[in-house]
Design an enzyme around this catalytic site. Structure first.
Site, short mmCIF file in Angstrom:
data_model
loop_
_atom_site.label_atom_id
_atom_site.label_comp_id
_atom_site.label_asym_id
_atom_site.label_seq_id
_atom_site.Cartn_x
_atom_site.Cartn_y
_atom_site.Cartn_z
N GLU A 159 1.02 4.03 1.29
CA GLU A 159 0.44 4.83 2.39
C GLU A 159 1.25 6.10 2.53
O GLU A 159 2.45 6.04 2.78
CB GLU A 159 0.50 4.05 3.72
CG GLU A 159 -0.31 2.79 3.76
CD GLU A 159 -1.80 3.04 3.97
OE1 GLU A 159 -2.20 4.22 4.11
OE2 GLU A 159 -2.55 2.05 3.98
N ARG A 219 0.93 2.54 12.80
CA ARG A 219 0.17 1.33 12.42
C ARG A 219 0.09 1.11 10.90
O ARG A 219 -0.53 0.17 10.43
CB ARG A 219 -1.23 1.37 13.01
CG ARG A 219 -2.05 2.53 12.54
CD ARG A 219 -3.32 2.59 13.33
NE ARG A 219 -4.30 3.41 12.66
CZ ARG A 219 -5.59 3.13 12.63
NH1 ARG A 219 -6.04 2.05 13.19
NH2 ARG A 219 -6.41 3.94 12.01
N HIS A 220 0.71 2.02 10.14
CA HIS A 220 0.73 1.86 8.68
C HIS A 220 2.14 1.63 8.18
O HIS A 220 3.06 2.34 8.55
CB HIS A 220 0.20 3.13 8.00
CG HIS A 220 -1.26 3.34 8.15
ND1 HIS A 220 -1.79 4.20 9.07
CD2 HIS A 220 -2.31 2.78 7.50
CE1 HIS A 220 -3.11 4.17 8.98
NE2 HIS A 220 -3.45 3.30 8.04
N GLU A 279 -8.35 -1.28 14.29
CA GLU A 279 -8.85 -2.27 13.33
C GLU A 279 -7.72 -3.23 12.98
O GLU A 279 -6.63 -2.82 12.63
CB GLU A 279 -9.30 -1.52 12.06
CG GLU A 279 -9.69 -2.44 10.93
CD GLU A 279 -9.53 -1.78 9.56
OE1 GLU A 279 -9.89 -0.60 9.40
OE2 GLU A 279 -9.01 -2.47 8.66
N ARG A 311 -0.56 -6.19 12.64
CA ARG A 311 -1.44 -5.43 13.54
C ARG A 311 -1.95 -6.32 14.67
O ARG A 311 -2.06 -5.90 15.82
CB ARG A 311 -2.61 -4.84 12.77
CG ARG A 311 -2.20 -3.66 11.95
CD ARG A 311 -3.36 -2.71 11.84
NE ARG A 311 -3.02 -1.66 10.91
CZ ARG A 311 -3.89 -0.88 10.33
NH1 ARG A 311 -5.18 -1.05 10.57
NH2 ARG A 311 -3.51 0.08 9.51
N SER A 348 -10.73 -6.54 8.23
CA SER A 348 -12.03 -6.16 7.69
C SER A 348 -12.47 -7.21 6.69
O SER A 348 -11.65 -7.96 6.16
CB SER A 348 -12.02 -4.75 7.11
OG SER A 348 -11.14 -4.69 6.04
N ARG A 367 0.85 -1.20 0.00
CA ARG A 367 0.00 0.00 0.00
C ARG A 367 0.88 1.24 0.00
O ARG A 367 1.75 1.38 0.89
CB ARG A 367 -0.87 0.06 1.26
CG ARG A 367 -1.68 -1.18 1.55
CD ARG A 367 -3.06 -1.13 0.93
NE ARG A 367 -3.71 -2.41 1.08
CZ ARG A 367 -4.84 -2.61 1.76
NH1 ARG A 367 -5.42 -1.61 2.36
NH2 ARG A 367 -5.37 -3.82 1.82
#
Ligand code: AMO
Length: 440
Positions: free
Chosen positions: A220, A226-227, A363, A414, A366, A218
């Site tokens: 980001e 957390r990323h 989170e 995570r 998902s 990703r």
């Protein structure tokens, strides 16, 4: 005869044939203490440390001089006699008769291994090869490896087939903003953000339960704890579900297997880290997105229907749930506008059959029930501003027979970070990649 042993053998050995016999131990010189008439060398390997004791009068002077002047972190093999000792943590020591120097560590070290000074994370990551010599850093990765073992166990016992899907792809599934673009022999291509489209396509083949554990990429642009731009995504997809609850139940049983397994089998590493794992009882409570808005409003955070809960909102919900005794909980039925095109709408409402699994205010997963009906899926794509024609390779799998299905993606790091209460996701990645880090 000499026996080649590592420190785990010495640690677990009550065997007198190891004690009192000549052994060779291999490792890194962690510390050398010269106390005049006697010197001690602490040798470390993956499993622990052992003391090499050198009483000056009893050791060959040349050997004594050579060993005690070695630089810290040099790599050696030491041969000697194992003796019982009540002075050492292990209850054993080695009186050396010879040693071999394999690699002489340069001085000074870029950072210490045993020094108790706080070293900046950047320095640690720049020198990860040294950082990983610390037992408390290594313990995280031993637990991560154990986590994968447990995960595979859970998946196999639930009849899932492990698959690998391409990481160089023509179209993204999780929005254009975080796509890494590549030049693929003159054609545009991307690094896969998730196996989403492929795992769904596999549902049309009759491989009705699949999982994948692989890197996800990703782009980001946010620098947070957390990323990262590359993480391990644990994805599952299953057919013939009646509702998203079937998927949620499956995740609960897998996460429960991982947490209880780590608590049981990871005792040694947890002790090194000074951590305990609490295994939340299943089933985890389910909050709807709308309930979350109400909970946040009661704490003074007013969001409109359709707003993203955001990091702050997630944290606040985490605090409220922790007060009620829940570390793990679901947030379900997000507005369909918030969720990707592949999620099924809850007909007649602005919501969707989607869920996030949150752990201590963050989170970690998902997923949801997917839209398996071709026309509705194409319509949902158009609604999201996507051109169904550029997703032909995916949509075709829905045209010729697709069962109802659902699935999830869990960010493995995570989950680990929250389980161990680590301050930063980078702690759970050997060589993390982020906005500024591309090396080592
Ligand atoms: P999502 O985009 O929510 O869903 O990602 C799934 C999980 O992956 C983790 N994650 C990350 N971890 C570290 N750094 C990042 N930059 C990052 N981005 C995501 C999170 C997140 O919950 N295809 C869907 C899943 C599905 O519906 O099956 C997806 O990728 O833990």
């Amino acid at each position: 005869m000499t026996v080649d042993v590592n420190m785990s053998v010495l640690r677990s050995s009550n065997d007198i044939s190891v004690n009192d016999s000549a052994v060779t131990v291999n490792g890194w010189i962690q510390d050398i203490r010269n106390l005049g008439g006697i010197s001690f060398v602490i040798l470390r390997d993956r499993y622990g440390t052992i003391q090499i004791t050198l009483p000056k009068k009893k050791i060959d002077p040349e050997l004594f001089e050579k060993i005690t002047t070695l630089s810290r972190e040099s790599v050696v093999s030491v041969t000697g006699e194992v003796k019982k000792s009540d002075q050492t943590e292990l209850g054993l020591e080695i009186i050396p008769s010879s040693f071999e120097l394999h690699s002489d560590a340069a001085v000074p070290l870029p950072m210490g291994v045993i020094d108790k000074v706080n070293v900046e994370m950047d320095t640690r990551l720049n020198n990860r090869f040294i950082d990983l010599r610390k037992p408390e850093v290594r313990a995280i990765f031993e637990l991560k490896s154990l986590m994968l073992e447990l995960l595979n166990e859970a998946m196999v016992s639930n009849g899932f087939l492990q698959v690998f899907t391409p990481k160089i792809v023509e179209s993204g599934a999780e929005g254009g903003a975080t796509l890494f673009k590549l030049d693929y022999f003159g054609r545009p291509a991307y690094l896969a953000q998730s196996p989403q489209l492929y795992k769904q396509m596999l549902m049309s083949t009759g491989l009705d339960r699949i999982y994948e554990i692989s890197p996800a990429f990703r782009a980001e642009h946010s620098n947070t704890n957390r990323h990262v731009t590359e993480f391990i995504s644990f994805d599952g997809e299953m057919s013939w579900i009646s509702s998203q609850s079937d998927v949620m139940k499956m995740i609960e049983s897998i996460v429960d297997h991982i947490l209880s397994g780590l608590k049981e089998k990871g005792k040694k590493q947890l002790k090194i880290l000074g951590k305990e794992i609490n295994v939340p009882p299943v089933p985890y409570p389910v909050l709807t997105y709308s309930e979350c808005l109400g909970m946040l409003a009661s704490k003074g955070m007013h969001l409109k229907e359709g707003d993203d809960l955001g990091t702050e909102g997630e944290k606040l919900i985490g605090d409220i749930m922790l007060d009620k005794g829940y570390e793990m909980y679901w947030i379900a039925e997000y507005p369909e506008l918030e969720k990707p095109f592949y999620i099924m709408e809850k007909d007649g409402t602005p919501f969707s059959f989607s869920f996030d699994l949150d752990y201590k205010g963050q989170e970690i997963s998902s997923g949801g029930q997917r839209e398996h009906r071709y026309d509705k899926l194409a319509e949902r794509m158009r609604k999201k501003g996507l051109d169904p024609e550029s997703f032909d390779f995916y949509l075709d799998a829905f045209k010729y027979g697709m069962p109802p299905h659902g699935g999830w993606g869990i960010g493995l790091e995570r989950l680990l970070v929250k389980m161990l209460d680590l301050p930063n996701i980078r702690e759970a990645i050997l060589f993390p990649r982020d906005l500024s880090r591309l090396s080592p």
